[in-house]
Write an enzyme that holds these catalytic residues in place. Structure first.
Site, PDB file in Angstrom:
ATOM      1  N   TYR A   1       0.810  -1.212   0.000  1.00 37.29           N
ATOM      2  CA  TYR A   1       0.000   0.000   0.000  1.00 37.29           C
ATOM      3  C   TYR A   1       0.853   1.276   0.000  1.00 37.29           C
ATOM      4  O   TYR A   1       0.383   2.347  -0.391  1.00 37.29           O
ATOM      5  CB  TYR A   1      -0.931   0.033   1.211  1.00 37.29           C
ATOM      6  CG  TYR A   1      -2.015  -1.022   1.200  1.00 37.29           C
ATOM      7  CD1 TYR A   1      -2.407  -1.638   0.017  1.00 37.29           C
ATOM      8  CD2 TYR A   1      -2.650  -1.414   2.368  1.00 37.29           C
ATOM      9  CE1 TYR A   1      -3.397  -2.603   0.005  1.00 37.29           C
ATOM     10  CE2 TYR A   1      -3.652  -2.376   2.364  1.00 37.29           C
ATOM     11  CZ  TYR A   1      -4.015  -2.966   1.181  1.00 37.29           C
ATOM     12  OH  TYR A   1      -4.997  -3.928   1.169  1.00 37.29           O
TER      13      TYR A   1
ATOM     14  N   ASP B   1      -2.991 -18.134   1.901  1.00 35.64           N
ATOM     15  CA  ASP B   1      -4.143 -18.827   1.326  1.00 35.64           C
ATOM     16  C   ASP B   1      -4.638 -19.941   2.237  1.00 35.64           C
ATOM     17  O   ASP B   1      -5.839 -20.151   2.407  1.00 35.64           O
ATOM     18  CB  ASP B   1      -3.830 -19.362  -0.074  1.00 35.64           C
ATOM     19  CG  ASP B   1      -2.460 -20.005  -0.174  1.00 35.64           C
ATOM     20  OD1 ASP B   1      -1.679 -19.959   0.795  1.00 35.64           O
ATOM     21  OD2 ASP B   1      -2.161 -20.572  -1.243  1.00 35.64           O
TER      22      ASP B   1
ATOM     23  N   ASP C   1      -5.237  -7.007   5.844  1.00 40.51           N
ATOM     24  CA  ASP C   1      -6.441  -6.312   5.401  1.00 40.51           C
ATOM     25  C   ASP C   1      -7.514  -7.325   5.007  1.00 40.51           C
ATOM     26  O   ASP C   1      -8.690  -7.207   5.376  1.00 40.51           O
ATOM     27  CB  ASP C   1      -6.089  -5.417   4.209  1.00 40.51           C
ATOM     28  CG  ASP C   1      -7.186  -4.415   3.880  1.00 40.51           C
ATOM     29  OD1 ASP C   1      -8.224  -4.412   4.564  1.00 40.51           O
ATOM     30  OD2 ASP C   1      -7.009  -3.652   2.927  1.00 40.51           O
TER      31      ASP C   1
ATOM     32  N   LYS D   1       3.716 -15.438   2.478  1.00 42.41           N
ATOM     33  CA  LYS D   1       3.716 -16.182   1.222  1.00 42.41           C
ATOM     34  C   LYS D   1       5.181 -16.424   0.832  1.00 42.41           C
ATOM     35  O   LYS D   1       5.659 -16.057  -0.235  1.00 42.41           O
ATOM     36  CB  LYS D   1       2.977 -15.387   0.142  1.00 42.41           C
ATOM     37  CG  LYS D   1       2.562 -16.218  -1.087  1.00 42.41           C
ATOM     38  CD  LYS D   1       1.568 -17.298  -0.781  1.00 42.41           C
ATOM     39  CE  LYS D   1       1.137 -17.994  -2.076  1.00 42.41           C
ATOM     40  NZ  LYS D   1       0.330 -19.198  -1.812  1.00 42.41           N
TER      41      LYS D   1
ATOM     42  N   ASP E   1     -10.829  -8.879   7.703  1.00 40.61           N
ATOM     43  CA  ASP E   1     -12.225  -8.748   7.278  1.00 40.61           C
ATOM     44  C   ASP E   1     -12.910 -10.110   7.197  1.00 40.61           C
ATOM     45  O   ASP E   1     -14.090 -10.250   7.547  1.00 40.61           O
ATOM     46  CB  ASP E   1     -12.305  -8.051   5.917  1.00 40.61           C
ATOM     47  CG  ASP E   1     -12.157  -6.547   6.033  1.00 40.61           C
ATOM     48  OD1 ASP E   1     -12.100  -6.056   7.169  1.00 40.61           O
ATOM     49  OD2 ASP E   1     -12.093  -5.871   4.994  1.00 40.61           O
TER      50      ASP E   1
END
Length: 356
Positions: free
Chosen positions: A142, A224, A248, A192, A252
């Site tokens: 970001y 994942d 993020d 990852k 959620d």
């Protein structure tokens, strides 16, 4: 009697209503545990634009820096949707996070037993779910540069850069391990590392930090797989440590297993300051109607007592009071499932205060 100062930023929409409810509960806590809370109210967001022509007035930022303990309602609404850039209400929230150096976002995912039926997951899967996502907030894709969109002969090309340095990873890892010390002493670090160099560095630094927290159980999980495990068996987690982008998404996903966004508290923590707020937005369509669920803000106040003011007993008392009220069948409209009694914002807040 102990004294504590809190900067209060009610903001926009339902923000003032839910913050008022949290203050009622904090005052009840103060009365029971002999604590005097001193509140300094300041402007942020749309209301600050209306009254001061900026979403983050200088005196608001100054008060927050001096105090370091901030309770926020919500910002934004359709009234200010046509504004752009730094004049948008949301930019005030982004700016205050930046200026206060808030680097860690903490999102609890706890299912209150009376609300198990409100979740889309089976009750057998939700039993004993109580974990925290600790998300790095100031780095990663970001914020990395270069970034942008370029025109080329074959068409447009967009690019973003993921960047992490050792100091940033070390700081957020230490935060996660310290939080785990207060809980079940288990940390799952999400990355990852099979694909990304940033994740390989992330894993190496987290392992190094773990040497100072050998009493904490550490494991690693690809993002994942973590996303799948949160749905398959969420009760296995205690503290989930994540980089910005992965956090993020994961936070959620974790939030929705609890049944309603109106129950979700959060904290953004820095070296010298911390900001506590509900996850839900300003919900302008129900503002002023005594409909909004104040429990997320009340639970954010409990986090404030725990993490900024070191009042563990008092924080736990709020959480138990919320559970008591829900067990008695009281519900705001967003968590009503056909059983119990619907109450408004003010009544729900008073019920929690009474059940401390």
């Amino acid at each position: 009697m102990r004294k504590e100062k809190i900067v209060v930023l009610p903001g926009d929409g339902v923000g003032p209503e839910v913050v008022e409810g949290a203050i009622e509960v904090l005052d009840a806590v103060g009365k029971r545990f002999q604590i005097k809370f001193d509140y300094e109210e300041k402007l942020i967001g749309g209301i600050a634009i209306d009254k001061r022509s900026t979403p983050l007035p200088d005196d608001t930022l100054k008060a927050c820096k001096e105090c370091g303990v901030i309770l926020l309602g919500a910002v934004g609404g359709p009234k200010w949707d046509k504004l752009t850039g730094k004049m948008r209400p949301e930019s005030g929230l982004l700016e205050i996070r930046k200026k206060l150096g808030l680097y860690a976002n903490i999102r609890p995912a706890k299912i209150f037993r009376p609300l198990i039926s409100s979740s889309t997951l089976k009750s057998s899967v939700l039993k004993n779910v109580d974990f925290v996502v600790v998300r790095e907030l100031n780095s990663g894709i970001y914020y990395g540069k270069p970034r942008g969109i370029k025109k080329e002969k074959k068409g447009k090309k967009a690019f973003n850069t993921m960047v992490y340095d050792e100091a940033t990873i070390r700081r957020i890892a230490e935060t996660a391990f310290k939080i785990a010390e207060r809980r079940k002493r288990k940390v799952v670090s999400v990355d990852k590392a099979n694909v990304l160099e940033c994740s390989r560095l992330w894993r190496d630094v987290v392992e190094d930090v773990h040497n100072n927290f050998s009493h904490i159980e550490l494991s690693h999980m690809y993002v994942d797989n973590c996303a799948m495990q949160i749905i398959r068996d969420p009760a296995q987690f205690d503290v989930i440590l994540t980089p910005n982008l992965f956090g993020d998404i994961i936070s959620d996903e974790a939030a929705m297993i609890t049944g309603s966004i109106g129950m979700l508290s959060s904290a953004s923590i820095g070296e010298k300051a911390a900001l506590y707020e509900p996850v839900h937005g300003s919900a302008p369509d129900i503002a002023g109607k005594d409909i909004a669920n104040p429990l997320a803000t009340i639970l954010s106040a409990a986090m404030m007592l725990r993490y900024s003011l070191s009042y563990e007993e008092e924080a736990s008392a709020i959480e138990r009071a919320v559970e008591k009220v829900l067990k008695k069948g009281f519900r705001t409209k967003d968590i009503y499932n056909g059983r119990g009694k619907i109450v408004g914002t003010r009544k729900m807040s008073s019920l929690v205060a009474e059940n401390l």
